[in-house]
Design a protein around this motif. Structure first.
Motif, short mmCIF file in Angstrom:
data_model
loop_
_atom_site.label_atom_id
_atom_site.label_comp_id
_atom_site.label_asym_id
_atom_site.label_seq_id
_atom_site.Cartn_x
_atom_site.Cartn_y
_atom_site.Cartn_z
N ASP A 1 100.74 42.34 -0.52
CA ASP A 1 100.43 40.92 -0.66
C ASP A 1 98.93 40.67 -0.85
O ASP A 1 98.45 39.58 -0.60
CB ASP A 1 100.89 40.15 0.58
N SER B 1 100.56 44.54 -12.87
CA SER B 1 100.04 45.04 -11.59
C SER B 1 98.56 45.35 -11.66
O SER B 1 97.85 45.24 -10.66
CB SER B 1 100.80 46.29 -11.16
N ARG B 2 98.09 45.71 -12.83
CA ARG B 2 96.67 46.07 -13.00
C ARG B 2 95.79 44.88 -13.37
O ARG B 2 94.57 45.01 -13.37
CB ARG B 2 96.56 47.16 -14.06
N ASP B 3 96.39 43.77 -13.72
CA ASP B 3 95.62 42.59 -14.18
C ASP B 3 95.61 41.53 -13.08
O ASP B 3 96.22 40.48 -13.20
CB ASP B 3 96.24 42.05 -15.46
N THR B 4 94.88 41.81 -12.00
CA THR B 4 94.88 40.89 -10.86
C THR B 4 94.08 39.62 -11.14
O THR B 4 94.19 38.66 -10.38
CB THR B 4 94.34 41.59 -9.60
N ASP C 1 95.25 41.40 -3.28
CA ASP C 1 94.63 41.82 -4.54
C ASP C 1 93.34 42.54 -4.19
O ASP C 1 92.73 42.30 -3.15
CB ASP C 1 94.31 40.59 -5.40
N ARG D 1 94.66 37.71 -13.71
CA ARG D 1 95.67 36.76 -14.21
C ARG D 1 96.94 36.71 -13.36
O ARG D 1 97.63 35.72 -13.35
CB ARG D 1 96.06 37.11 -15.65
N PHE D 2 97.25 37.81 -12.67
CA PHE D 2 98.50 37.90 -11.91
C PHE D 2 98.18 38.32 -10.48
O PHE D 2 97.85 39.46 -10.22
CB PHE D 2 99.45 38.91 -12.56
N SER D 3 98.33 37.40 -9.55
CA SER D 3 97.96 37.66 -8.17
C SER D 3 99.18 37.89 -7.29
O SER D 3 100.23 37.28 -7.49
CB SER D 3 97.18 36.46 -7.62
N SER D 4 99.02 38.76 -6.32
CA SER D 4 100.04 38.97 -5.30
C SER D 4 99.69 38.26 -4.01
O SER D 4 100.43 38.35 -3.02
CB SER D 4 100.18 40.47 -5.00
N ALA D 5 98.58 37.55 -3.99
CA ALA D 5 98.04 36.98 -2.75
C ALA D 5 98.94 35.92 -2.11
O ALA D 5 98.82 35.66 -0.93
CB ALA D 5 96.65 36.40 -3.00
#
Length: 92
Positions: A86, A56-59, A88, A61-65
């Motif tokens: 949804d 959740s803190r590493d946007t 970042d 590498r890991f996107s919610s977009a």
């Protein structure tokens, strides 16, 4: 291992929360890919709290977009229903 667990089986969720399956996933596959039948493509599922916090803190590498739900919305759907979950940073 994940092939024996189907998190998309809605009937299983109706019967009860699959606590045993999640315990097994936390032990054996803390981050796992689940295939889905077309038109879906599958999804990653994260099963340990510390890993969820880290991701959740590493946007970078890991996107919610592109959404955080089982459905695979079109870009138009995403624009119409976008919520803070949804997005970042810095958009939210």
């Amino acid at each position: 291992m994940t092939s024996t667990i189907d998190l998309t089986d809605l009937d299983a969720w109706e019967r009860a929360v699959p606590y045993d399956a999640f315990a097994r996933l936390r032990r054996e596959a803390p981050v796992a890919w689940f295939e889905e039948d077309p038109p879906n493509h599958g999804f990653w599922s994260v099963h340990r709290y510390a890993t969820i916090v880290e991701i959740s803190r590493d946007t970078a590498r890991f996107s919610s977009a592109t959404g955080v739900s089982f459905e695979e919305p079109t870009p138009e759907d995403m624009a119409a229903r976008r919520t803070i979950i949804d997005m970042d940073p810095p958009a939210h």
